[in-house]
Design an enzyme around this catalytic site. Sequence first.
Site, PDB file in Angstrom:
ATOM      1  N   TYR A   1      -1.439  23.661 -55.433  1.00 53.24           N
ATOM      2  CA  TYR A   1      -1.826  25.067 -55.250  1.00 53.24           C
ATOM      3  C   TYR A   1      -2.214  25.762 -56.545  1.00 53.24           C
ATOM      4  O   TYR A   1      -3.045  26.652 -56.568  1.00 53.24           O
ATOM      5  CB  TYR A   1      -0.645  25.841 -54.646  1.00 53.24           C
ATOM      6  CG  TYR A   1      -0.387  25.549 -53.197  1.00 53.24           C
ATOM      7  CD1 TYR A   1      -1.319  25.903 -52.229  1.00 53.24           C
ATOM      8  CD2 TYR A   1       0.788  24.936 -52.787  1.00 53.24           C
ATOM      9  CE1 TYR A   1      -1.087  25.643 -50.887  1.00 53.24           C
ATOM     10  CE2 TYR A   1       1.037  24.676 -51.456  1.00 53.24           C
ATOM     11  CZ  TYR A   1       0.096  25.030 -50.509  1.00 53.24           C
ATOM     12  OH  TYR A   1       0.323  24.772 -49.191  1.00 53.24           O
TER      13      TYR A   1
ATOM     14  N   SER B   1      -6.754  18.415 -50.270  1.00 56.77           N
ATOM     15  CA  SER B   1      -6.125  19.641 -50.785  1.00 56.77           C
ATOM     16  C   SER B   1      -4.727  19.779 -50.206  1.00 56.77           C
ATOM     17  O   SER B   1      -4.416  19.196 -49.167  1.00 56.77           O
ATOM     18  CB  SER B   1      -6.940  20.866 -50.380  1.00 56.77           C
ATOM     19  OG  SER B   1      -6.767  21.125 -48.997  1.00 56.77           O
ATOM     20  N   ASP B   2      -3.889  20.580 -50.848  1.00 62.00           N
ATOM     21  CA  ASP B   2      -2.682  21.020 -50.165  1.00 62.00           C
ATOM     22  C   ASP B   2      -3.110  22.011 -49.075  1.00 62.00           C
ATOM     23  O   ASP B   2      -4.274  22.419 -48.997  1.00 62.00           O
ATOM     24  CB  ASP B   2      -1.686  21.644 -51.152  1.00 62.00           C
ATOM     25  CG  ASP B   2      -0.252  21.614 -50.607  1.00 62.00           C
ATOM     26  OD1 ASP B   2      -0.072  21.462 -49.372  1.00 62.00           O
ATOM     27  OD2 ASP B   2       0.700  21.752 -51.393  1.00 62.00           O
ATOM     28  N   PHE B   3      -2.155  22.378 -48.230  1.00 60.26           N
ATOM     29  CA  PHE B   3      -2.449  23.216 -47.076  1.00 60.26           C
ATOM     30  C   PHE B   3      -2.958  24.595 -47.539  1.00 60.26           C
ATOM     31  O   PHE B   3      -2.225  25.346 -48.166  1.00 60.26           O
ATOM     32  CB  PHE B   3      -1.159  23.371 -46.265  1.00 60.26           C
ATOM     33  CG  PHE B   3      -1.354  23.950 -44.912  1.00 60.26           C
ATOM     34  CD1 PHE B   3      -1.945  23.207 -43.910  1.00 60.26           C
ATOM     35  CD2 PHE B   3      -0.946  25.239 -44.638  1.00 60.26           C
ATOM     36  CE1 PHE B   3      -2.118  23.736 -42.650  1.00 60.26           C
ATOM     37  CE2 PHE B   3      -1.113  25.769 -43.381  1.00 60.26           C
ATOM     38  CZ  PHE B   3      -1.706  25.017 -42.379  1.00 60.26           C
ATOM     39  N   ARG B   4      -4.212  24.896 -47.260  1.00 65.15           N
ATOM     40  CA  ARG B   4      -4.878  26.142 -47.687  1.00 65.15           C
ATOM     41  C   ARG B   4      -4.935  26.293 -49.210  1.00 65.15           C
ATOM     42  O   ARG B   4      -4.825  27.392 -49.739  1.00 65.15           O
ATOM     43  CB  ARG B   4      -4.195  27.370 -47.088  1.00 65.15           C
ATOM     44  CG  ARG B   4      -4.194  27.386 -45.582  1.00 65.15           C
ATOM     45  CD  ARG B   4      -3.908  28.779 -45.033  1.00 65.15           C
ATOM     46  NE  ARG B   4      -3.602  28.738 -43.622  1.00 65.15           N
ATOM     47  CZ  ARG B   4      -4.459  28.434 -42.657  1.00 65.15           C
ATOM     48  NH1 ARG B   4      -5.712  28.161 -42.957  1.00 65.15           N
ATOM     49  NH2 ARG B   4      -4.080  28.410 -41.395  1.00 65.15           N
TER      50      ARG B   4
END
Length: 738
Positions: free
Chosen positions: A236, A267-270
């Site tokens: 993030y 990617s990480d979540f969002r």
Amino acid sequence: MAVVGALLATSALSLSASPAVAVDCSSVPWMDTTKSADDRAHALLDASSQYQMYRWLNVAAVERSQQTVFPNATYPAQLECTPLVFHTDGADGVRREPGTTSFPAPIALAATFNPDLVYDKSVAQAIETFQTGHNVILGPGIASGRTPLSGRNSEYFGEDPLLSGVLGAAASQGYEVDRDDIAVVANVKHYVANEQELDRNTSSSNIDERTFRQVYALPYEIALADGGAESIMCSYNQINGVYGCENEMILDETLRDSMGWEGYTMSDFRAVHSTGPAIASGLDQELNDPTYFTPQLIDDAIEAGEITLADVETAAFRIVRSYIREGLFDTPMPTTPNPQSSTPEHKAIARQLAEQGTVLLKNDGALPLASASADDIALIGPTASATPTGGISATSVCSMFNRFPGNTLLCEALIAPDVAIADRAGLGSTVTFDAGADVATAAAAAAAADTAIVFGYKRMGEFADPTSLSLDGNGDALIAAVAAVNPNTVVILQAGSAVEMPWIDDVEAVLHSWYPGEQMGPALAGILFGDVNPSGKLPMTLPKALADTPTGSDPSRYPGIFSNGSTTRPSGSSEIRQVNYTEGLQVGYKWYDEQGIEPLFEFGHGLSYTTFDYSKLKVRTKLDKKTGQVVSKVSFFVENAGSRAGTEVPQVYLALPDTAAEPGKRLVGFDRIELAPGAKAKVEIVLDSMASNQPFGIWDVDADAWKVIGGEYTVSVGSSSRDLPLTEEIEVDFSKLK
Ligand code: BGC
């Protein structure tokens, strides 16, 4: 050949919106297993429409391959003869699936210093993952243990690059085990310098290049080189002002150009913030519903000249090739999930990990408890029992995920300490339990017993950093009160990181068990009564006080500061918090060595019920002039000098020549050896200048490459980073190299 379409149509696991029509997949070129993974991936993409190709770049579009309409995006259905792909979080078990094993948290795995057992656990977990309908594991996690306050420390392997890298490699190999009946991709996360939860989406980890490569990227480099994971999750945070998932320096330049890694990035979540810049910097796949990687936004980015269609195809190719390499195209998932994928063998691995990962920090003689005595035992503290007190129970510290509501399935098979200890106690012994809600009542119960075992806990996890290293609840007061009335007080810590121990001088023995998983009870009972001899070693330094840590006394290092110099976010501002990694290379034990600060318990420390003697260190160093490879063979003897069988983890550290300007020393090798009483074994550890952990190397910023340093090295060998009875100076001469 599998008829994948038919599987799609009938699978109870399938989340596909519309069942596909069965087709014979044996005739399509990307299902031809005689072809290379590269050729198969190209064949699939050649047969795909442009927007079928785009689908691979988004996890939701991959998972729901026949669904055409998403909130921000419309795609054609994916081609037939492509696999079901489902992701799951995985550090200590298959998240939210019934009938699966709750293994100890990764920090406990790290404390075993046992890559073979971590591999076995990862294979077991991969089997459970696949049997419950998933084939991408979002793990293992790797970080660098920069601060003990990092909320997710329990999800990682501690503060040393070698230990983290070796265990990351073992976990990746286990997840991606080569078996005909399962096919799983490992996704190593959260790359990189993701060392705090506080403002994790709005902070920048500011690091000089040498520190970045040697402290934060190196464990990934080791894990990828030696473990071969097909996938990496970018984190993030920003690194030097650029978000991790659109940061060319960390993605394309480091992973691909420098490390030569060929997998795909997710990617990480969002954690995606753009379309063109993200794809151009090397991000391949977005983890969430299509947000930035929608067909429209990808087309806009191409139109704007930020990326080309070929860049998109490269991303899709890398993803598909990894799926093919790991067998996702050739190993269809089960049509119904196995409701009981945890087996006695998997539980045995969970128990062994909990046993080997529990660290005996201190023992003035209270442990082991007399095996067959009728002594009365008082268990104190809410986490000794599965029955909650004030919402807290053994389940709260069984798994790193149990802080979160809705995860009740984790640790469903927990055997709590009170049950296991009562089972194991000698005939005639009374085992009482007091949750400790009232300190005076608990102290009275402790005073009446021969031995008091107090459980001190600290719950840490995703989304927040704790603000101190104190135990949760009334833990410190409870331990102090019990120790004041019972001279045989044993403390069992259940925490995801370091905790301060203001009562340390007043207790007889301390065990750190981290978050030990469902087999917590039997593992602890076995250690307490000496059926199991403790062998865990600390994968992170335990400081006397938070202020002693590398980040403890400079707010610009942690928690980071804003432009007004404050550590508090200006009201309503989304300004990026600047976290300055100015301690540089002095992370973990290197900080304590360099600063002359004595920790409470040092990295690598861990006692046994026996003692080990070290002798006869020999170091033989050879240079192969042709290859430039230097190999040092470090050999020594370890003898079990006590009367119980035990396992020792000998550790080898290297201090580099002064010209390297390296702080302290570095771990360059370790082993685990089981020794019967009186037995002696020769241990040999090889240091190879070409190994992925770069034992003789530093990162050369000018050359953008690893550089070996010639000169006088100190080799030290022993049982922890500060208990090093054997030392030898060696001269390493790289001067004859071209
Ligand atoms: C976490 C990741 C996790 C993802 C999906 C994120 O919040 O940072 O570790 O894999 O969610 O559950």
